[in-house]
Design a protein around this motif. Structure first.
Motif, mmCIF file in Angstrom:
data_model
loop_
_atom_site.group_PDB
_atom_site.id
_atom_site.type_symbol
_atom_site.label_atom_id
_atom_site.label_comp_id
_atom_site.label_asym_id
_atom_site.label_seq_id
_atom_site.Cartn_x
_atom_site.Cartn_y
_atom_site.Cartn_z
ATOM 1 N N TYR A 192 0.836 -1.193 0.000
ATOM 2 C CA TYR A 192 0.000 0.000 0.000
ATOM 3 C C TYR A 192 0.879 1.253 0.000
ATOM 4 C CZ TYR A 192 -4.106 -2.792 1.213
ATOM 5 O OH TYR A 192 -5.141 -3.685 1.195
ATOM 6 N N LYS A 193 0.320 2.303 -0.583
ATOM 7 C CA LYS A 193 0.967 3.614 -0.582
ATOM 8 C C LYS A 193 0.056 4.583 0.142
ATOM 9 C CE LYS A 193 2.185 7.364 -3.808
ATOM 10 N NZ LYS A 193 2.186 7.786 -5.235
ATOM 11 N N GLN A 194 0.629 5.331 1.084
ATOM 12 C CA GLN A 194 -0.171 6.286 1.825
ATOM 13 C C GLN A 194 0.466 7.663 1.763
ATOM 14 O OE1 GLN A 194 -0.750 5.462 5.998
ATOM 15 N NE2 GLN A 194 -2.599 6.719 6.096
ATOM 16 N N GLU A 195 -0.230 8.566 1.100
ATOM 17 C CA GLU A 195 0.231 9.950 1.036
ATOM 18 C C GLU A 195 -0.289 10.696 2.257
ATOM 19 O OE1 GLU A 195 0.388 11.381 -3.359
ATOM 20 O OE2 GLU A 195 -1.288 9.977 -3.196
ATOM 21 N N SER A 196 0.384 11.777 2.575
ATOM 22 C CA SER A 196 0.058 12.526 3.783
ATOM 23 C C SER A 196 -1.407 12.944 3.807
ATOM 24 C CB SER A 196 0.958 13.763 3.859
ATOM 25 O OG SER A 196 0.689 14.494 5.033
ATOM 26 N N GLY A 197 -2.093 12.634 4.897
ATOM 27 C CA GLY A 197 -3.477 13.031 5.069
ATOM 28 C C GLY A 197 -4.483 12.188 4.324
ATOM 29 N N LYS A 198 -4.031 11.088 3.745
ATOM 30 C CA LYS A 198 -4.942 10.239 2.971
ATOM 31 C C LYS A 198 -4.900 8.809 3.475
ATOM 32 C CE LYS A 198 -4.359 12.922 -1.281
ATOM 33 N NZ LYS A 198 -3.979 12.859 -2.720
ATOM 34 N N GLY A 199 -5.899 8.046 3.076
ATOM 35 C CA GLY A 199 -5.909 6.640 3.396
ATOM 36 C C GLY A 199 -4.970 5.864 2.490
ATOM 37 N N PRO A 200 -4.564 4.682 2.911
ATOM 38 C CA PRO A 200 -3.676 3.854 2.090
ATOM 39 C C PRO A 200 -4.357 3.444 0.787
ATOM 40 C CG PRO A 200 -3.775 3.049 4.354
ATOM 41 C CD PRO A 200 -4.860 4.045 4.210
ATOM 42 N N GLN A 201 -3.555 3.347 -0.248
ATOM 43 C CA GLN A 201 -4.069 2.923 -1.537
ATOM 44 C C GLN A 201 -3.325 1.687 -2.006
ATOM 45 O OE1 GLN A 201 -3.549 6.711 -3.714
ATOM 46 N NE2 GLN A 201 -5.751 6.641 -4.023
ATOM 47 N N PHE A 202 -4.069 0.776 -2.586
ATOM 48 C CA PHE A 202 -3.509 -0.468 -3.106
ATOM 49 C C PHE A 202 -2.526 -0.161 -4.234
ATOM 50 C CE2 PHE A 202 -3.853 -4.946 -4.334
ATOM 51 C CZ PHE A 202 -3.529 -4.905 -5.675
ATOM 52 N N ILE A 203 -1.348 -0.824 -4.202
ATOM 53 C CA ILE A 203 -0.381 -0.683 -5.289
ATOM 54 C C ILE A 203 -0.302 -1.963 -6.086
ATOM 55 C CG2 ILE A 203 2.009 -0.209 -5.923
ATOM 56 C CD1 ILE A 203 2.356 1.187 -3.254
ATOM 57 N N ILE A 204 0.055 -3.050 -5.415
ATOM 58 C CA ILE A 204 0.266 -4.313 -6.098
ATOM 59 C C ILE A 204 0.147 -5.433 -5.077
ATOM 60 C CG2 ILE A 204 2.779 -4.289 -5.785
ATOM 61 C CD1 ILE A 204 2.975 -5.479 -8.658
ATOM 62 N N ASP A 205 -0.227 -6.606 -5.550
ATOM 63 C CA ASP A 205 -0.365 -7.743 -4.648
ATOM 64 C C ASP A 205 0.381 -8.945 -5.215
ATOM 65 O OD1 ASP A 205 -3.790 -8.702 -5.597
ATOM 66 O OD2 ASP A 205 -1.988 -8.357 -6.789
ATOM 67 N N ILE A 206 0.572 -9.948 -4.379
ATOM 68 C CA ILE A 206 1.230 -11.171 -4.822
ATOM 69 C C ILE A 206 0.753 -12.323 -3.946
ATOM 70 C CG2 ILE A 206 3.263 -10.842 -3.343
ATOM 71 C CD1 ILE A 206 4.945 -12.052 -5.684
ATOM 72 N N ARG A 207 0.551 -13.458 -4.565
ATOM 73 C CA ARG A 207 0.134 -14.632 -3.801
ATOM 74 C C ARG A 207 1.369 -15.423 -3.387
ATOM 75 N NH1 ARG A 207 -4.903 -15.018 -3.008
ATOM 76 N NH2 ARG A 207 -6.374 -13.960 -4.370
ATOM 77 N N SER A 208 1.192 -16.262 -2.400
ATOM 78 C CA SER A 208 2.343 -16.973 -1.837
ATOM 79 C C SER A 208 2.919 -18.025 -2.782
ATOM 80 C CB SER A 208 1.955 -17.634 -0.512
ATOM 81 O OG SER A 208 0.903 -18.553 -0.711
ATOM 82 N N ASN A 209 2.174 -18.378 -3.839
ATOM 83 C CA ASN A 209 2.700 -19.373 -4.786
ATOM 84 C C ASN A 209 3.503 -18.718 -5.918
ATOM 85 O OD1 ASN A 209 0.594 -18.155 -6.111
ATOM 86 N ND2 ASN A 209 -0.379 -20.054 -6.799
ATOM 87 N N MET A 210 3.730 -17.392 -5.776
ATOM 88 C CA MET A 210 4.523 -16.656 -6.746
ATOM 89 C C MET A 210 5.740 -16.074 -6.041
ATOM 90 S SD MET A 210 1.344 -14.573 -8.401
ATOM 91 C CE MET A 210 2.285 -13.790 -9.690
#
Lengths: 112, 110
Positions: free
Chosen positions: A36-54
């Motif tokens: 997640y990326k969180q800019e000042s004063g904002k909620g976290p935003q999804f960037i990228i995900d990965i599963r455990s089999n990768m």
């Protein structure tokens, strides 16, 4: 918010360079990870995900690497831009998505 | 499209006063809803989660409570705020993998 991340580890990179942000997770049973990326004063935003089999997944300018042997996750940002300045943190998810554990975060500061 | 609204954005309240933070979700039904707190220099701490109307699970015993009066509404409350309640509060929802977060509320208790 402005006081979030006051005592966080900070990574400073030159604009245009690549950034690598690291995260150690705790549960070997975690089956899904998110950055997640969180800019000042904002909620976290999804960037990228990965599963455990990768072990690697690429997005637009971002790559996530997963090393399950040492329970380590990294986020690579190519050609870092001023707009990338933010707090980045990882989340590990297990038990069918019902348990999220968030890391404390790393502050990325992009220097001109 | 799904969106999440959280308000107010900032709040300054005296010690001992009540609190009510509201979160609503649009574009989805029966979402799982969460309240997190982010204290300075720390990660996110799960406070409450809800899998349905009237169903609230508390993760951390504290001075706060939560309610879900409607499917897409989640409210965080306190009867008497403490100084230690200061922090950045985030509402989030998920229908599966991954969260969508609200914009957060900066609460300062003075």
């Amino acid at each position: 918010g402005e006081s979030v991340g006051l005592h966080l580890p900070t990574l400073s990179v030159q604009e245009g360079d690549n950034s690598i942000i690291n995260c150690a997770y705790s549960n070997s049973a975690s089956d899904y990870f998110i950055w997640y990326k969180q800019e000042s004063g904002k909620g976290p935003q999804f960037i990228i995900d990965i599963r455990s089999n990768m072990d690697k997944r690429q997005g637009q300018r971002v790559t996530v690497l997963l090393n399950k042997t040492v329970k380590h996750l990294s986020l690579q940002i190519a050609a870092t831009q001023p707009g990338d300045s933010a707090v980045y943190f990882c989340a590990e998810i297990f038990f069918y998505g019902q348990n999220f554990v968030f890391g404390p975060g790393t502050r990325l500061s992009v220097l001109p | 499209s799904q969106t999440i609204h959280q308000w107010p954005a900032t709040l300054v309240q005296p010690v001992g006063s009540p609190l009510s933070l509201e979160c609503t979700v649009e574009g989805t039904s029966n979402p799982n809803l969460y309240w997190y707190r982010q204290a300075a220099g720390r990660g996110l701490q799960l406070l409450f989660y809800s899998v349905g109307i009237g169903q609230i699970s508390s993760e951390v015993p504290q001075n706060l409570s939560a309610s879900r009066p409607q499917d897409r509404q989640f409210i965080l409350s306190s009867k008497k705020l403490l100084l230690s309640d200061s922090g950045f509060y985030l509402c989030a929802w998920t229908e599966g993998d991954g969260y969508t977060f609200g914009s957060g509320t900066r609460l300062t208790v003075v």
